[in-house]
Write a protein that holds these residues in place. Sequence first.
Motif, mmCIF file in Angstrom:
data_model
loop_
_atom_site.group_PDB
_atom_site.id
_atom_site.type_symbol
_atom_site.label_atom_id
_atom_site.label_comp_id
_atom_site.label_asym_id
_atom_site.label_seq_id
_atom_site.Cartn_x
_atom_site.Cartn_y
_atom_site.Cartn_z
ATOM 1 N N LYS A 349 -1.123 -21.704 132.458
ATOM 2 C CA LYS A 349 -0.520 -23.016 132.734
ATOM 3 C C LYS A 349 0.475 -22.894 133.889
ATOM 4 O O LYS A 349 1.188 -21.903 134.004
ATOM 5 C CB LYS A 349 0.205 -23.549 131.496
ATOM 6 N N TYR A 350 0.541 -23.915 134.716
ATOM 7 C CA TYR A 350 1.423 -23.824 135.874
ATOM 8 C C TYR A 350 2.055 -25.146 136.297
ATOM 9 O O TYR A 350 3.024 -25.165 137.052
ATOM 10 C CB TYR A 350 0.671 -23.261 137.076
ATOM 11 N N LYS A 351 1.559 -26.289 135.836
ATOM 12 C CA LYS A 351 2.053 -27.563 136.350
ATOM 13 C C LYS A 351 3.549 -27.731 136.125
ATOM 14 O O LYS A 351 4.246 -28.322 136.960
ATOM 15 C CB LYS A 351 1.301 -28.727 135.716
ATOM 16 N N ALA A 352 4.062 -27.241 134.997
ATOM 17 C CA ALA A 352 5.483 -27.419 134.689
ATOM 18 C C ALA A 352 6.372 -26.746 135.731
ATOM 19 O O ALA A 352 7.510 -27.190 135.958
ATOM 20 C CB ALA A 352 5.791 -26.852 133.308
ATOM 21 N N PHE A 353 5.867 -25.710 136.400
ATOM 22 C CA PHE A 353 6.719 -24.944 137.304
ATOM 23 C C PHE A 353 7.063 -25.688 138.595
ATOM 24 O O PHE A 353 8.233 -25.716 138.994
ATOM 25 C CB PHE A 353 6.085 -23.583 137.594
ATOM 26 N N PRO A 354 6.092 -26.282 139.307
ATOM 27 C CA PRO A 354 6.504 -27.050 140.488
ATOM 28 C C PRO A 354 7.373 -28.256 140.136
ATOM 29 O O PRO A 354 8.265 -28.623 140.911
ATOM 30 C CB PRO A 354 5.172 -27.480 141.123
ATOM 31 N N VAL A 355 7.146 -28.862 138.959
ATOM 32 C CA VAL A 355 7.993 -29.985 138.543
ATOM 33 C C VAL A 355 9.413 -29.500 138.279
ATOM 34 O O VAL A 355 10.386 -30.053 138.813
ATOM 35 C CB VAL A 355 7.412 -30.671 137.282
ATOM 36 N N ALA A 356 9.543 -28.445 137.468
ATOM 37 C CA ALA A 356 10.870 -27.902 137.164
ATOM 38 C C ALA A 356 11.543 -27.364 138.423
ATOM 39 O O ALA A 356 12.754 -27.544 138.629
ATOM 40 C CB ALA A 356 10.751 -26.787 136.117
ATOM 41 N N GLY A 357 10.749 -26.707 139.274
ATOM 42 C CA GLY A 357 11.309 -26.168 140.511
ATOM 43 C C GLY A 357 11.862 -27.250 141.416
ATOM 44 O O GLY A 357 12.944 -27.108 142.002
ATOM 45 N N SER A 358 11.139 -28.358 141.530
ATOM 46 C CA SER A 358 11.604 -29.460 142.377
ATOM 47 C C SER A 358 12.883 -30.084 141.824
ATOM 48 O O SER A 358 13.801 -30.420 142.573
ATOM 49 C CB SER A 358 10.511 -30.522 142.496
#
Length: 523
Positions: A349-358
């Motif tokens: 899973k990876y979608k949460a990372f660009p959201v959290a990173g932004s």
Amino acid sequence: MSDLKKAAGGKTAVADRPVGKPEAPQRSVRVVMFALMITMLLAMLDNLIVGTAMPTIVGDLGGLEHLSWVVTAYTLATAASTPIWGKLGDMYGRKGIFLTSIVIFLIGSVLSGMAQDMGQLIGFRAVQGLGAGGLMVGVMAIIGDLVPPRERGKYQGMMAGVMAVAMIGGPLVGGTITDHLGWRWSFYINLPLGAVALAMVTIVLHLPKQKAAKAKVDYLGAGLLTLGITAIVLVTTWGGTEYDWNSAMIMELSAIGIASLVGFLFVETKAAEPIIPLHIFRNRNFTLMSVVGFMSGFVMFGAVLFLPLYQQSVQGASATNSGLLLLPMLLSMMVVSLVAGRVTTSTGKYKAFPVAGSVLMATGLFLLSQMDVDTTRFTSGIYMAVLGAGMGFLMQITMLVAQNSVEMKDMGVASSATTLFRTLGSSFGVAIMGALFTGRVQDEMAARGGGAATEKSAQLDAASLAKLPDAAREAYQFAVSSGTHIAFLVGVVAGLLALFASVFVKEVPLRGAGPATKQAESV
């Protein structure tokens, strides 16, 4: 990976070995990764080391009026050649093209170290930048070939660590080399590192065989793209510094850049082997990651530029250890990148990372925009750590998702396009944030500093600042904190745009294994 077979001899795949025995391919991947990280370090260290040596170089060679071109020539050549290197790797084989870029970089390094005047140095720096354009792209594309996206996260910490080492160690190494060995060794230092990388890549890197493309290189598309990128980088480099934003030169370069890129898009629709195949942008995730990469580059290099300036001018930190000033941000970025990579590898899973990173990136920039003349180093360090955490979620995930969004045959152009967008983002970030910062500092100095204000008041170094009267120095410190306020607020906007793009990313399963993981003969 139990279904994988060795390419040579039809022998049993790695995963078919008895449990408990070491896996040679895994060991070889780690050895290759070590060689790739050395090459990545070469690309990242160069400008940081040379930047520290620039005052000494100017003192020896003269040509102060051409100083900016030493950096600009390198940056232009790097940006313009990046997509071409990626495409050549896809067409003719990754390994040979990558080795060629290393050799060109080393030749440029030797020639730069031998330069006898500023004109020669600028020309040789362009040669060096031409090679540098293939280094980062080659590293990312080869990792994309060797390591499936699902397993790639475990190596993110290594890449973030290399970036941290470069940013912290670059200025320190540059200063030490310049003081004890002379500025020419700031270029010659690339040779031993490059020689190790060349030897290791030649010996241990094995990629699947690849037939050379029959179609010719898209020279027209390459030329138009090079011209367009060159014009854009010059606009962002010269605008507000060498020339006014509304000057004829900037207007002409903008027109050339836009016309060239429009022509490039038209040519790419007709070319048999386009430099950047436009079909990759039909993939939503790839396009969104390009936007996120642009915004992260916008923020990253702006922060690296203005944070040390604020800490030196307002908080009285030493310029000698400028790399250490960024330690809270870089350590946070490295740790978070490592954790995000491990989680991605274990869960897919990876979608949460660009959201959290932004979100963290925008939050960190907003906190940094609130700094004033009374902000302590501890407080600013916490703010930097928040920004670093955001960058840690974004820096490698953007490349991973972009590479997972294209076919293996387009791995090179996907890597080069993503790298290019991040590079262009950094150019725009430095230009826009720099213009706003300089304008605000000069306005505040004119309002508060009276006769102490000058056209170069936004560029006072620590020594010059110490010579100012108390009132002028306090006015300048207030002006710098005001300038960083507006610059980082612009960064917040970039972070929010990255968040907007990240929300629409689709969670596509990461490829678990592919033909690139096979043991094959060297390309």
